[in-house]
Design an enzyme around this catalytic site. Structure first.
Site, short mmCIF file in Angstrom:
data_model
loop_
_atom_site.label_atom_id
_atom_site.label_comp_id
_atom_site.label_asym_id
_atom_site.label_seq_id
_atom_site.Cartn_x
_atom_site.Cartn_y
_atom_site.Cartn_z
N GLU A 1 -9.43 -9.38 4.98
CA GLU A 1 -9.73 -7.81 4.74
C GLU A 1 -11.14 -7.78 4.26
O GLU A 1 -11.11 -8.11 3.07
CB GLU A 1 -8.68 -7.40 3.70
CG GLU A 1 -8.73 -5.75 3.28
CD GLU A 1 -7.73 -5.17 2.52
OE1 GLU A 1 -6.75 -5.69 2.16
OE2 GLU A 1 -7.88 -3.99 2.22
N SER B 1 0.95 -1.11 -0.01
CA SER B 1 0.19 0.05 0.02
C SER B 1 0.77 1.34 -0.14
O SER B 1 0.19 2.25 -0.37
CB SER B 1 -0.78 -0.28 1.33
OG SER B 1 -0.38 -0.17 2.53
O1 KIV Z 1 -0.27 -3.32 1.26
C1 KIV Z 1 -1.11 -3.26 2.80
O2 KIV Z 1 -0.91 -2.64 3.43
C2 KIV Z 1 -1.92 -4.54 2.66
C3 KIV Z 1 -2.99 -4.17 3.56
C4 KIV Z 1 -4.23 -3.77 2.63
C5 KIV Z 1 -3.54 -5.30 4.36
O3 KIV Z 1 -1.68 -5.39 2.30
#
Ligand code: KIV
Length: 284
Positions: free
Chosen positions: A186, A49
């Site tokens: 999630e 993310s």
């Molecule tokens: O990349 C991330 O932060 C994740 C979360 C959405 C769980 O995979």
């Protein structure tokens, strides 16, 4: 908080067995990692993310292994004792088990991770098995899996219908059988999360927007503090509006520079008269 011992896998399972929820947050940089360490957060995820929260992409797909390693190293420097999880970016494990093992190994060797996370169910069980057989702890990720957001039809609740929920439950079992020590759910309905937690034999179930019936909770740091300008997911609780504080501070800075209020006497340094006079002579 005083010095704490390194958070080990055994400590996470101990918490779960004692019914104490595990705390988990995303983090992508040194200063934030430092604060999370001070706050005693059990687990840190350097999520892909970061492509959206730190690099400004519209999705996680452009994130590379090198991006992930660089940020994960910084987080480890700030949080030496947290249980650190590296998130396998898009196409670092999908093509082959060999890729998966090699890239998981990079997280461990180059960024001192304690585990890695990868998205998907039964279709990536062989990758999980390969990684675990290489001695690397692995976490699965089901429900809303951002790397597949196009095929999932957007950032929305997964497993609302019985058929789709059954598939998520089957996927969780497949990941556990493949050796995953934890699974992140999630955005799945709370009762689906509860069924999976109840059926887990030796696997920690973690919730992100999937309700309280799990062994622990994960939140995206930027959502918690109003730091992602594009949107705030409904599931995220804002624990403090740092974004607003920062924006106000920036506006005040700009107006103080314009008005001459900044820099004030405390914000710069003088020079002794004799040194200054010598300097002027040198310039003559
Ligand atoms: O990349 C991330 O932060 C994740 C979360 C959405 C769980 O995979």
């Amino acid at each position: 908080m005083g010095e704490r011992n390194k958070v080990l896998l055994s400590a996470l399972f101990k918490k779960a067995h004692e019914g104490k929820p595990i705390t988990w947050l995303t983090c992508y940089d040194y200063p934030t990692a430092f604060f999370q360490e001070q706050a005693g957060i059990d687990m840190i995820l350097v999520g892909d993310s970061l492509g959206m929260t730190m690099l400004g992409y519209d999705s996680t797909l452009p994130v590379t292994m090198d991006d992930m390693i660089r940020h994960t190293q910084a987080v480890r420097r700030g949080a030496p004792t947290a249980f650190l999880v590296g998130d396998m970016p898009y196409m670092s494990y999908q093509a082959s088990t060999e890729d998966a093992v090699r890239n998981a190994g990079r997280f461990m060797a180059e960024a001192s991770c304690d585990a890695i996370k990868l998205e998907g169910g039964v279709e990536i069980a062989s990758r999980v098995r390969g990684i675990v057989d290489a001695g690397i702890p692995a976490i699965g990720h089901l429900g809303l899996t951002p790397q597949s957001v196009s095929s999932l039809g957007g950032f929305k609740l997964q497993g609302k219908g019985a058929l789709q929920a059954k598939k998520i439950i089957d996927d969780a079992k497949a990941l556990e059988k493949a050796g995953a020590f934890a699974i992140l759910l999630e955005l799945v309905p709370d009762r689906v999360c509860k069924l999976i937690t109840e059926r887990a034999d030796n696997c920690l179930i973690m919730s992100l927007g999937s309700g309280p019936y799990a062994h622990g909770q994960l939140l995206i740091y930027h959502d918690m503090f109003g730091l992602y300008p594009k949107f705030k997911p409904k599931m995220a609780k804002v624990f403090g509006n740092a974004g607003e504080v920062i924006l106000n501070g920036l506006r005040t800075y700009a107006s103080e520079v314009v008005s001459g209020e900044f820099p004030g006497k405390d914000n710069y340094f003088g020079m002794k008269d004799n040194e200054y006079d010598d300097l002027l002579e040198m310039l003559d």
